[in-house]
Design an enzyme around this catalytic site. Structure first.
Site, PDB file in Angstrom:
ATOM      1  N   THR A 269     -13.472   5.102   9.404  1.00 60.63           N
ATOM      2  CA  THR A 269     -13.709   4.446  10.702  1.00 60.63           C
ATOM      3  C   THR A 269     -13.191   5.299  11.864  1.00 60.63           C
ATOM      4  O   THR A 269     -13.414   4.963  13.014  1.00 60.63           O
ATOM      5  CB  THR A 269     -13.045   3.054  10.753  1.00 60.63           C
ATOM      6  OG1 THR A 269     -11.698   3.213  10.342  1.00 60.63           O
ATOM      7  CG2 THR A 269     -13.737   2.073   9.850  1.00 60.63           C
TER       8      THR A 269
ATOM      9  N   LYS B 184       0.842  -1.195   0.000  1.00 60.14           N
ATOM     10  CA  LYS B 184       0.000   0.000   0.000  1.00 60.14           C
ATOM     11  C   LYS B 184       0.875   1.243   0.000  1.00 60.14           C
ATOM     12  O   LYS B 184       1.753   1.406   0.845  1.00 60.14           O
ATOM     13  CB  LYS B 184      -0.900   0.035   1.244  1.00 60.14           C
ATOM     14  CG  LYS B 184      -1.589   1.396   1.409  1.00 60.14           C
ATOM     15  CD  LYS B 184      -2.379   1.554   2.671  1.00 60.14           C
ATOM     16  CE  LYS B 184      -2.378   3.021   3.084  1.00 60.14           C
ATOM     17  NZ  LYS B 184      -3.356   3.367   4.115  1.00 60.14           N
TER      18      LYS B 184
ATOM     19  N   ASP C 139      -3.621   4.265  -2.069  1.00 64.06           N
ATOM     20  CA  ASP C 139      -4.715   4.660  -1.169  1.00 64.06           C
ATOM     21  C   ASP C 139      -4.687   6.171  -0.955  1.00 64.06           C
ATOM     22  O   ASP C 139      -4.237   6.651   0.079  1.00 64.06           O
ATOM     23  CB  ASP C 139      -4.551   3.898   0.161  1.00 64.06           C
ATOM     24  CG  ASP C 139      -5.751   4.094   1.084  1.00 64.06           C
ATOM     25  OD1 ASP C 139      -6.818   4.527   0.599  1.00 64.06           O
ATOM     26  OD2 ASP C 139      -5.608   3.821   2.287  1.00 64.06           O
TER      27      ASP C 139
ATOM     28  N   ARG D 291       1.894  -1.897  10.615  1.00 63.57           N
ATOM     29  CA  ARG D 291       2.872  -2.008  11.704  1.00 63.57           C
ATOM     30  C   ARG D 291       3.138  -3.420  12.226  1.00 63.57           C
ATOM     31  O   ARG D 291       4.285  -3.695  12.613  1.00 63.57           O
ATOM     32  CB  ARG D 291       2.467  -1.050  12.829  1.00 63.57           C
ATOM     33  CG  ARG D 291       2.706   0.403  12.417  1.00 63.57           C
ATOM     34  CD  ARG D 291       1.925   1.377  13.253  1.00 63.57           C
ATOM     35  NE  ARG D 291       0.485   1.239  13.019  1.00 63.57           N
ATOM     36  CZ  ARG D 291      -0.437   1.964  13.632  1.00 63.57           C
ATOM     37  NH1 ARG D 291      -0.062   2.879  14.525  1.00 63.57           N
ATOM     38  NH2 ARG D 291      -1.711   1.806  13.345  1.00 63.57           N
TER      39      ARG D 291
ATOM     40  N   LYS E  81      -7.533   8.081  -1.399  1.00 62.02           N
ATOM     41  CA  LYS E  81      -8.898   8.486  -1.006  1.00 62.02           C
ATOM     42  C   LYS E  81      -9.308   9.776  -1.713  1.00 62.02           C
ATOM     43  O   LYS E  81      -9.563  10.807  -1.087  1.00 62.02           O
ATOM     44  CB  LYS E  81      -9.003   8.635   0.518  1.00 62.02           C
ATOM     45  CG  LYS E  81      -8.689   7.351   1.270  1.00 62.02           C
ATOM     46  CD  LYS E  81      -8.994   7.473   2.750  1.00 62.02           C
ATOM     47  CE  LYS E  81      -8.744   6.193   3.507  1.00 62.02           C
ATOM     48  NZ  LYS E  81      -7.325   5.787   3.568  1.00 62.02           N
TER      49      LYS E  81
ATOM     50  N   ASP F  56     -13.268  14.816  -5.092  1.00 60.35           N
ATOM     51  CA  ASP F  56     -13.266  16.126  -5.751  1.00 60.35           C
ATOM     52  C   ASP F  56     -14.413  16.139  -6.760  1.00 60.35           C
ATOM     53  O   ASP F  56     -15.249  15.224  -6.756  1.00 60.35           O
ATOM     54  CB  ASP F  56     -11.897  16.337  -6.436  1.00 60.35           C
ATOM     55  CG  ASP F  56     -11.507  17.819  -6.460  1.00 60.35           C
ATOM     56  OD1 ASP F  56     -12.340  18.626  -6.913  1.00 60.35           O
ATOM     57  OD2 ASP F  56     -10.391  18.145  -6.018  1.00 60.35           O
TER      58      ASP F  56
HETATM   59  O1  C5P Z   1      -0.242  -0.248  10.858  1.00 62.32           O
HETATM   60  P1  C5P Z   1      -1.643  -0.716  10.642  1.00 62.32           P
HETATM   61  O2  C5P Z   1      -1.768  -2.184  10.332  1.00 62.32           O
HETATM   62  O3  C5P Z   1      -2.588  -0.247  11.710  1.00 62.32           O
HETATM   63  O4  C5P Z   1      -2.024   0.028   9.279  1.00 62.32           O
HETATM   64  C1  C5P Z   1      -3.246  -0.056   8.692  1.00 62.32           C
HETATM   65  C2  C5P Z   1      -3.265   0.727   7.402  1.00 62.32           C
HETATM   66  O5  C5P Z   1      -4.604   0.900   7.036  1.00 62.32           O
HETATM   67  C3  C5P Z   1      -2.673   2.118   7.510  1.00 62.32           C
HETATM   68  O6  C5P Z   1      -2.102   2.416   6.239  1.00 62.32           O
HETATM   69  C4  C5P Z   1      -3.857   3.010   7.775  1.00 62.32           C
HETATM   70  O7  C5P Z   1      -3.717   4.292   7.236  1.00 62.32           O
HETATM   71  C5  C5P Z   1      -4.965   2.275   7.027  1.00 62.32           C
HETATM   72  N1  C5P Z   1      -6.296   2.463   7.556  1.00 62.32           N
HETATM   73  C6  C5P Z   1      -6.669   2.107   8.837  1.00 62.32           C
HETATM   74  N2  C5P Z   1      -7.954   2.257   9.268  1.00 62.32           N
HETATM   75  C7  C5P Z   1      -8.846   2.733   8.447  1.00 62.32           C
HETATM   76  C8  C5P Z   1      -8.510   3.090   7.159  1.00 62.32           C
HETATM   77  C9  C5P Z   1      -7.202   2.931   6.739  1.00 62.32           C
HETATM   78  O8  C5P Z   1      -5.856   1.655   9.629  1.00 62.32           O
HETATM   79  N3  C5P Z   1     -10.057   2.837   8.876  1.00 62.32           N
END
Ligand code: C5P
Length: 242
Positions: free
Chosen positions: A128, A37, A64, A220, A66, A69
């Protein structure tokens, strides 16, 4: 039923918090990695070049950004994103069906002009990060979030987009309404034993797939693991079993 046989096809590793050169270098450690991503942070720093470099290394890119516009601008951005080889592109469903349709057609044209397969466009419904109370008050929304998510997902499907991004908690309900190959791409995933970080409502990879997710976005738990190679393999092994 799942859409993809190979576990790595279901796993998108989020390259957040890295500089472009680090991101590219990080991916070279993970053998079997198929999807990454590129989010706003990495794209703002690395631009199209980072997408092109990742693609040149044989990876598929979930861009991603998002987008939200007017229809002409969303169409232009999707045309360009398709032409640099983004495979999945996100746009806000609340831009409206005219914008979604324009974006879809433009993405097909951009890919055709570049001689590559068209990307899949994914609609973002309700972020979310919204809590129900501020959501209702600050946006003057009387409709509950879950109903709005359903309505926006229906609009995404009617506009012919390929799927939605949603929280693991929305997957089961949206999957009842939209069967495969409509994609449900889900962040907020935590393999057993991983720290939650700032995610509160999480699911394990296997549970999310069983609930109906087609692909998972994991950042992460892999990128900040003491041993990212092992964390990635462990996630793939878990996906293989479910
Ligand atoms: O590090 P982690 O696994 O929490 O990352 C999740 C990824 O998904 C990040 O790139 C974050 O920006 C994205 N994301 C999220 N929750 C959302 C939408 C996107 O964690 N509701």
């Amino acid at each position: 039923m799942t859409l993809f046989a190979h576990p790595a096809e279901k796993l998108i590793v989020a390259l957040d918090g890295m500089k472009p050169s680090q991101a590219v270098q990080f991916t070279s450690q993970l053998s079997g990695l198929r999807w990454v991503k590129v989010g706003l942070e990495l794209f703002v720093l690395g631009g199209p070049q980072v997408v092109i470099e990742l693609r040149d290394r044989g990876l598929r890119v979930f861009l991603d950004l998002k987008l939200h516009d007017i229809p002409a601008t969303m169409a232009g951005a999707c045309r360009r994103a398709a032409s640099i080889g983004a495979d999945l592109i996100t746009l806000h469903a609340c831009a409206g069906s005219k914008a979604l349709l324009a974006a879809r057609l433009a993405a097909v044209q951009g890919a055709e002009e570049a001689g590559i397969p068209p990307p899949t466009l994914l609609g973002v419904t309700v972020l979310t990060s919204w809590e129900p109370k501020p959501y209702a008050k600050e946006l003057s929304m009387s409709q509950p979030i879950n109903e709005r998510v359903e309505g926006l997902a229906n609009m995404v499907a009617s506009a012919g987009l390929g799927g939605c991004v949603c929280s693991p908690l929305e997957v089961a309900n949206l999957r009842k309404l939209h069967s495969l190959p409509f994609e449900l791409v889900t962040p907020g995933i935590r393999p057993k034993g991983s720290p939650l970080n700032d995610q509160e409502r999480v699911m394990s990879p296997c549970d999310a797939i069983q609930a109906g997710a087609s692909r998972l976005v994991v950042g992460r738990p892999i990128t900040c693991a003491v041993d990212p190679v092992e964390a990635f393999s462990q996630c793939c092994r878990e996906l293989e079993r479910c």
